[in-house]
Scaffold this motif. Structure first.
Motif, PDB file in Angstrom:
ATOM      1  N   UNK A 275       0.767  -1.339  -0.103  1.00 44.32           N
ATOM      2  CA  UNK A 275       0.020  -0.042  -0.239  1.00 44.32           C
ATOM      3  C   UNK A 275       0.866   1.020   0.009  1.00 44.32           C
ATOM      4  N   UNK A 276       0.674   2.313  -0.921  1.00 45.04           N
ATOM      5  CA  UNK A 276       1.233   3.572  -0.912  1.00 45.04           C
ATOM      6  C   UNK A 276       1.401   4.079   0.373  1.00 45.04           C
ATOM      7  N   UNK A 277       2.535   4.528   0.908  1.00 43.94           N
ATOM      8  CA  UNK A 277       2.704   4.998   2.179  1.00 43.94           C
ATOM      9  C   UNK A 277       2.873   4.219   3.604  1.00 43.94           C
ATOM     10  N   UNK A 278       3.006   2.727   3.221  1.00 45.96           N
ATOM     11  CA  UNK A 278       2.915   2.008   4.210  1.00 45.96           C
ATOM     12  C   UNK A 278       4.409   1.469   4.415  1.00 45.96           C
ATOM     13  N   UNK A 279       5.392   2.017   3.389  1.00 46.64           N
ATOM     14  CA  UNK A 279       6.773   1.212   3.329  1.00 46.64           C
ATOM     15  C   UNK A 279       7.396   1.965   4.244  1.00 46.64           C
ATOM     16  N   UNK A 280       8.662   1.314   4.646  1.00 47.43           N
ATOM     17  CA  UNK A 280       9.647   1.958   5.666  1.00 47.43           C
ATOM     18  C   UNK A 280      10.987   1.732   4.821  1.00 47.43           C
ATOM     19  N   UNK A 281      11.987   2.089   5.473  1.00 47.51           N
ATOM     20  CA  UNK A 281      13.471   2.211   4.788  1.00 47.51           C
ATOM     21  C   UNK A 281      14.619   2.123   5.885  1.00 47.51           C
ATOM     22  N   UNK A 282      15.793   2.123   5.438  1.00 47.19           N
ATOM     23  CA  UNK A 282      17.015   1.933   6.093  1.00 47.19           C
ATOM     24  C   UNK A 282      17.948   2.814   5.431  1.00 47.19           C
ATOM     25  N   UNK A 283      18.746   3.526   6.162  1.00 53.18           N
ATOM     26  CA  UNK A 283      20.180   4.137   5.533  1.00 53.18           C
ATOM     27  C   UNK A 283      21.235   3.619   6.530  1.00 53.18           C
TER      28      UNK A 283
ATOM     29  N   UNK B 188      21.561   3.153   1.336  1.00 54.17           N
ATOM     30  CA  UNK B 188      19.944   3.726   1.717  1.00 54.17           C
ATOM     31  C   UNK B 188      19.141   2.900   0.547  1.00 54.17           C
ATOM     32  N   UNK B 189      18.026   2.535   1.257  1.00 53.16           N
ATOM     33  CA  UNK B 189      17.155   1.989   0.620  1.00 53.16           C
ATOM     34  C   UNK B 189      15.695   2.062   1.309  1.00 53.16           C
TER      35      UNK B 189
ATOM     36  N   UNK C  22      14.273  -6.280   7.567  1.00 53.09           N
ATOM     37  CA  UNK C  22      14.559  -6.901   6.450  1.00 53.09           C
ATOM     38  C   UNK C  22      15.606  -6.105   5.645  1.00 53.09           C
ATOM     39  N   UNK C  23      15.599  -4.968   5.449  1.00 55.97           N
ATOM     40  CA  UNK C  23      16.655  -4.160   4.488  1.00 55.97           C
ATOM     41  C   UNK C  23      18.093  -4.214   5.020  1.00 55.97           C
ATOM     42  N   UNK C  24      18.258  -4.716   6.378  1.00 46.41           N
ATOM     43  CA  UNK C  24      19.574  -5.125   6.935  1.00 46.41           C
ATOM     44  C   UNK C  24      20.328  -6.167   6.180  1.00 46.41           C
ATOM     45  N   UNK C  25      19.508  -7.125   5.458  1.00 43.98           N
ATOM     46  CA  UNK C  25      19.945  -8.144   4.820  1.00 43.98           C
ATOM     47  C   UNK C  25      20.796  -7.653   3.525  1.00 43.98           C
ATOM     48  N   UNK C  26      19.974  -7.082   2.471  1.00 43.93           N
ATOM     49  CA  UNK C  26      20.686  -6.372   1.484  1.00 43.93           C
ATOM     50  C   UNK C  26      21.892  -5.199   1.766  1.00 43.93           C
TER      51      UNK C  26
END
Length: 263
Positions: free
Chosen positions: A149-157, A177-178, A198-202
């Motif tokens: 859903x738009x606006x529901x996603x998170x991120x990591x830098x 950053x992703x 989850x983004x810690x893996x990439x």
């Protein structure tokens, strides 16, 4: 009603579109000892800038891995427990990847030729309600690609560097950053940390690629495992939970950082 399985060409078109929507680079945090030689990597889902001294890296085998930290207020709005989860997962994934190319030591162990320092410089939270709706919608979409859903996603830098012992000279560095994508392979989660964890893996993959010298082959994991202190390398329960529910569950897939009585 019937559904058509996406063709290879269709999947390729989607992935190409995703690559064109790379995350914008994060601002420099000041954590690295040197930013002057960083250069952008070719466009991917993540924004990556890195620097590496190949001749120096070729002579480095034994690394000390310092615990990851937050800088620049990236932990703002997180509880102490939540902050620990994020740092623990960054530690886990970075250690796993480095241990396939280097001998990884704890900071207190002697003999390290270099030290790896990592910092989380930015974090945006997942919206659990939107993720729940996404998981329901994805049951009706064939193939591996899902929607969020738009606006529901998170991120990591994050930023990291490999510095030599004892002079502290930087031999490799990366800024990364992703953001999770609205269309792609990022699994929705009912945890507001779901995407960051989850983004810690990439992130770990990128650090391993950035710090390992060119041509160094992946090696078998040492016994005892130098990353055991960060938790198990595989969490089958987490994979099965994702398959069954379409949701990422941190409790089954990640591992919290252990804290000392003084923390």
């Amino acid at each position: 009603m019937s559904f058509r399985v996406p063709t290879v060409a269709a999947l390729g078109a989607v992935l190409a579109a995703l690559g064109a929507c790379a995350t914008p680079p994060a601002a420099q945090s000041g954590f690295l000892s040197n930013y002057s030689a960083l250069t952008p990597e070719p466009a991917t889902l993540a924004s990556i800038r890195q620097n590496r001294d190949e001749a120096t890296l070729a002579n480095v085998d034994r690394l000390a891995l310092e615990p990851a930290v937050f800088v620049g207020g990236a932990e703002e709005g997180l509880s102490a427990e939540e902050a620990g989860w994020v740092l623990a997962e960054v530690d886990r994934q970075v250690c796993y990847e480095l241990s396939e190319r280097f001998t990884v030591l704890e900071p207190s162990q002697p003999g390290a030729q270099a030290t790896v320092r990592m910092a989380v410089t930015g974090l945006s939270l997942t919206n659990p309600a939107g993720s729940g709706l996404s998981a329901v919608a994805n049951w009706f979409i064939p193939g591996p690609i899902g929607v969020r859903a738009p606006g529901s996603t998170g991120g990591l830098a994050a930023e990291g560097e490999l510095v030599l012992v004892p002079d502290g000279r930087q031999a490799a560095a990366i800024t990364w950053a992703r953001n999770a994508k609205v269309v792609g392979f990022d699994t929705p989660s009912l945890s507001r940390l779901g995407d960051a964890l989850q983004l810690a893996e990439p992130l770990g993959d990128a650090v391993g690629d950035a710090f390992a010298p060119e041509g160094r082959e992946v090696r078998e994991i040492a016994d005892p495992d130098p990353c055991a202190r960060f938790g198990p390398r595989t969490r089958p329960a987490g994979f099965l939970a994702r398959m069954a529910t379409g949701l990422y569950d941190p409790g089954m897939s990640a591992a919290p950082r252990e804290t000392s009585p003084d923390e």
